[in-house]
Design a protein around this motif. Structure first.
Motif, PDB file in Angstrom:
ATOM      1  N   PRO A  38       1.336 -10.260   5.742  1.00 39.68           N
ATOM      2  CA  PRO A  38       1.464 -11.547   6.733  1.00 39.68           C
ATOM      3  C   PRO A  38       2.625 -12.550   6.151  1.00 39.68           C
ATOM      4  CG  PRO A  38      -0.858 -11.139   6.042  1.00 39.68           C
ATOM      5  CD  PRO A  38      -0.315 -10.465   5.370  1.00 39.68           C
ATOM      6  N   PHE A  39       3.204 -12.353   4.931  1.00 41.47           N
ATOM      7  CA  PHE A  39       3.914 -13.246   4.377  1.00 41.47           C
ATOM      8  C   PHE A  39       5.243 -12.919   4.878  1.00 41.47           C
ATOM      9  CE2 PHE A  39       0.518 -14.439   1.814  1.00 41.47           C
ATOM     10  CZ  PHE A  39       0.489 -15.839   1.629  1.00 41.47           C
ATOM     11  N   ASP A  40       5.569 -11.836   5.626  1.00 43.47           N
ATOM     12  CA  ASP A  40       6.768 -11.384   6.014  1.00 43.47           C
ATOM     13  C   ASP A  40       7.840 -11.054   4.841  1.00 43.47           C
ATOM     14  OD1 ASP A  40       6.315 -11.117   8.535  1.00 43.47           O
ATOM     15  OD2 ASP A  40       6.744 -13.333   8.904  1.00 43.47           O
ATOM     16  N   VAL A  41       7.295 -10.262   3.996  1.00 45.48           N
ATOM     17  CA  VAL A  41       7.962  -9.920   2.814  1.00 45.48           C
ATOM     18  C   VAL A  41       8.501  -8.353   3.008  1.00 45.48           C
ATOM     19  CG1 VAL A  41       7.190 -11.635   1.165  1.00 45.48           C
ATOM     20  CG2 VAL A  41       6.066  -9.158   1.322  1.00 45.48           C
ATOM     21  N   THR A  42       9.704  -7.993   2.083  1.00 47.15           N
ATOM     22  CA  THR A  42       9.888  -6.619   1.907  1.00 47.15           C
ATOM     23  C   THR A  42       9.110  -6.284   0.811  1.00 47.15           C
ATOM     24  OG1 THR A  42      12.042  -6.926   2.955  1.00 47.15           O
ATOM     25  CG2 THR A  42      11.842  -5.044   1.684  1.00 47.15           C
ATOM     26  N   MET A  43       8.631  -4.910   0.985  1.00 46.43           N
ATOM     27  CA  MET A  43       7.726  -4.571  -0.057  1.00 46.43           C
ATOM     28  C   MET A  43       8.125  -3.178  -0.658  1.00 46.43           C
ATOM     29  SD  MET A  43       3.822  -5.856   0.321  1.00 46.43           S
ATOM     30  CE  MET A  43       3.714  -5.476   2.046  1.00 46.43           C
ATOM     31  N   LEU A  44       8.503  -3.225  -1.874  1.00 44.09           N
ATOM     32  CA  LEU A  44       8.618  -1.882  -2.445  1.00 44.09           C
ATOM     33  C   LEU A  44       7.745  -1.543  -3.393  1.00 44.09           C
ATOM     34  CD1 LEU A  44      12.396  -2.618  -3.397  1.00 44.09           C
ATOM     35  CD2 LEU A  44      11.830  -1.504  -1.360  1.00 44.09           C
ATOM     36  N   TYR A  45       7.445  -0.266  -3.718  1.00 47.35           N
ATOM     37  CA  TYR A  45       6.444   0.410  -4.623  1.00 47.35           C
ATOM     38  C   TYR A  45       6.859   1.447  -5.466  1.00 47.35           C
ATOM     39  CZ  TYR A  45       4.769   4.582  -2.367  1.00 47.35           C
ATOM     40  OH  TYR A  45       4.833   5.853  -1.788  1.00 47.35           O
ATOM     41  N   HIS A  46       6.458   1.559  -6.544  1.00 46.96           N
ATOM     42  CA  HIS A  46       6.492   2.768  -7.473  1.00 46.96           C
ATOM     43  C   HIS A  46       5.291   3.181  -8.071  1.00 46.96           C
ATOM     44  CE1 HIS A  46       8.604   5.510 -10.164  1.00 46.96           C
ATOM     45  NE2 HIS A  46       7.776   5.145 -10.939  1.00 46.96           N
ATOM     46  N   ALA A  47       4.952   4.337  -7.803  1.00 46.46           N
ATOM     47  CA  ALA A  47       3.648   4.884  -8.612  1.00 46.46           C
ATOM     48  C   ALA A  47       4.012   6.333  -9.007  1.00 46.46           C
ATOM     49  CB  ALA A  47       2.575   4.733  -7.356  1.00 46.46           C
ATOM     50  N   ARG A  48       3.138   6.908  -9.539  1.00 49.40           N
ATOM     51  CA  ARG A  48       3.098   8.207 -10.131  1.00 49.40           C
ATOM     52  C   ARG A  48       2.827   9.289  -8.827  1.00 49.40           C
ATOM     53  NH1 ARG A  48      -0.941   9.713 -14.850  1.00 49.40           N
ATOM     54  NH2 ARG A  48      -2.360   8.345 -13.837  1.00 49.40           N
ATOM     55  N   HIS A  49       2.094   8.839  -7.866  1.00 46.06           N
ATOM     56  CA  HIS A  49       1.766   9.612  -6.660  1.00 46.06           C
ATOM     57  C   HIS A  49       2.176   8.911  -5.528  1.00 46.06           C
ATOM     58  CE1 HIS A  49      -0.284  12.411  -9.246  1.00 46.06           C
ATOM     59  NE2 HIS A  49      -1.236  11.369  -9.620  1.00 46.06           N
ATOM     60  N   ARG A  50       3.203   9.201  -4.981  1.00 44.28           N
ATOM     61  CA  ARG A  50       3.723   8.802  -3.737  1.00 44.28           C
ATOM     62  C   ARG A  50       2.936   9.073  -2.357  1.00 44.28           C
ATOM     63  NH1 ARG A  50       9.856   9.498  -1.064  1.00 44.28           N
ATOM     64  NH2 ARG A  50       9.345   7.947   0.564  1.00 44.28           N
ATOM     65  N   ARG A  51       2.721   7.539  -1.763  1.00 44.12           N
ATOM     66  CA  ARG A  51       1.629   7.736  -0.867  1.00 44.12           C
ATOM     67  C   ARG A  51       2.412   8.485   0.706  1.00 44.12           C
ATOM     68  NH1 ARG A  51      -3.462   4.956  -0.703  1.00 44.12           N
ATOM     69  NH2 ARG A  51      -3.484   3.479  -2.813  1.00 44.12           N
ATOM     70  N   SER A  52       1.399   8.850   1.548  1.00 40.54           N
ATOM     71  CA  SER A  52       1.874   9.700   2.950  1.00 40.54           C
ATOM     72  C   SER A  52       2.749   8.579   3.558  1.00 40.54           C
ATOM     73  CB  SER A  52       0.753  10.052   3.479  1.00 40.54           C
ATOM     74  OG  SER A  52       0.064   9.196   4.049  1.00 40.54           O
ATOM     75  N   PRO A  53       3.673   8.967   4.433  1.00 39.08           N
ATOM     76  CA  PRO A  53       4.138   8.089   5.471  1.00 39.08           C
ATOM     77  C   PRO A  53       3.529   7.288   6.512  1.00 39.08           C
ATOM     78  CG  PRO A  53       5.272  10.412   5.432  1.00 39.08           C
ATOM     79  CD  PRO A  53       4.127  10.343   4.643  1.00 39.08           C
ATOM     80  N   ALA A  54       2.284   7.795   6.674  1.00 40.65           N
ATOM     81  CA  ALA A  54       0.890   7.161   7.343  1.00 40.65           C
ATOM     82  C   ALA A  54       0.609   5.843   6.503  1.00 40.65           C
ATOM     83  CB  ALA A  54       0.036   7.843   8.016  1.00 40.65           C
ATOM     84  N   GLU A  55       0.326   6.199   5.355  1.00 39.99           N
ATOM     85  CA  GLU A  55      -0.167   5.215   4.410  1.00 39.99           C
ATOM     86  C   GLU A  55       0.767   3.939   4.170  1.00 39.99           C
ATOM     87  OE1 GLU A  55      -3.470   7.408   1.651  1.00 39.99           O
ATOM     88  OE2 GLU A  55      -1.401   7.942   1.287  1.00 39.99           O
TER      89      GLU A  55
END
Length: 338
Positions: free
Chosen positions: A179-196
């Motif tokens: 809700p804060f209207d930010v751009t969010m990047l993430y890095h993880a060992r296991h990439r989430r699905s496109p839907a997630e």
């Protein structure tokens, strides 16, 4: 059976009636165990007194990190120990390899602190970006200098937030930041699905790219091989000048002296978190008096609601152990083979 619960000291339980994760309350396990013919000993001891208690203990219940560190020497000395339960999440304080070698199961209350820590992440991001602590200190000091407080206060909207680790806590942090209207990047060992990714409002990035592009970096990953001192001097230097770093994951993920230097020089606009290394943090820990910080003691996952979830989980694990039933798999951190 003897159960030892090593929990927070609380000399004035009448002033803290909702703190169940204390030696005074003992997670409210006493009546249940005594009715079943077992002994519960609650303590905040960490030294020889604890070692004496562990000599004939079958189950040890301990809060994460503190007050007890269960290393190989203690494991080998606790001849009757069969189960170690972390009353919370994060069993880094237990030598799991030594435990399983000696037939000891290590369990924790998975998920009990997820909401609490995710909310704390958002709290500390806002505290840094809005320059809350210096403004609050003006109130406590009797000052009123709006220009001084406002010169380093920013809107979160429009910023890029990088989340390292997108497990349960990281994902809930992302949901609360949407809700804060930010751009969010993430890095993880296991990439989430496109839907997630679409649901959470996040975009995958390589770690180096996330570090270079983010205005705020939030660490939400476990302490594991490769993550110790993840934020050393080189990585801090690779962050955007004036970026903020929030670390409620593990204190050892950040190099304490490097963080202090970056905050002192202004390379980092601020550092916040509630995990330290070691814990409890000594009075001369370099983060205690460094500029631009919004540190708290390690309480983010110990809200009153989280403690209730923890107590329920500990009881569930204990009941399974007492009944000779398997402990639910999602609670098991490490178990003996065979």
């Amino acid at each position: 059976m003897k159960v030892v619960a090593v929990l927070f000291p609380d000399e004035h339980p009448d002033r803290h009636p909702d703190v169940v994760a204390s030696a005074a309350r003992g997670l409210d396990l006493c009546e249940r165990l005594e009715q079943a013919g077992h002994q519960l000993v609650t303590t905040s001891a960490t030294g020889e007194e604890l070692d004496e208690l562990l000599a004939d203990t079958e189950v040890l219940v301990t809060t994460p990190f503190w007050p007890v560190y269960l290393g190989r020497d203690r494991v080998e000395a606790a001849k009757e120990l069969k189960l170690v339960i972390t009353a919370g999440v994060g069993s880094d304080h237990v030598d799991s390899e030594a435990a399983t070698e000696h037939g000891i199961t290590v369990a924790e209350v998975t998920g009990s602190n997820v909401v609490s820590v995710a909310e704390h992440n958002v709290l500390q991001i806002l505290a840094l970006v809005r320059n809350f602590v210096p403004a609050y200190e003006q109130v406590a000091e009797g000052r009123w200098d709006v220009a001084d407080a406002a010169q380093e206060a920013h809107d979160l909207e429009g910023k890029t937030v990088g989340i390292i680790g997108l497990g349960a806590i990281g994902a809930r942090t992302a949901l609360r930041l949407r809700p804060f209207d930010v751009t969010m990047l993430y890095h993880a060992r296991h990439r989430r699905s496109p839907a997630e990714e679409a649901t959470l409002g996040v975009r995958y990035a390589r770690l180096d790219d996330l570090i270079a592009e983010s205005d705020v970096v939030c660490a939400a990953l476990p302490l594991m091989p490769g993550s110790s001192a993840l934020f050393d001097g080189d990585r801090l230097a690779a962050m955007k000048p004036g970026a903020w770093l929030v670390n409620t994951a593990r204190g050892a993920i950040a190099d304490a002296e490097a963080v202090r230097e970056a905050c002192t020089s202004g390379r980092l606009a601020g550092y916040a978190g509630d995990t330290w290394y070691p814990q409890p943090a000594p009075a001369d820990h370099p983060w205690r008096d460094m500029p631009r910080h919004a540190m708290t003691i390690h309480y983010s996952g110990m809200t009153v609601e989280a403690q209730r979830r923890i107590a329920d989980g500990v009881r569930e694990i204990l009941d399974a152990h007492l009944d000779g039933e398997p402990i639910p798999e999602d609670y098991v951190v490490a178990a003996p083979r065979g």
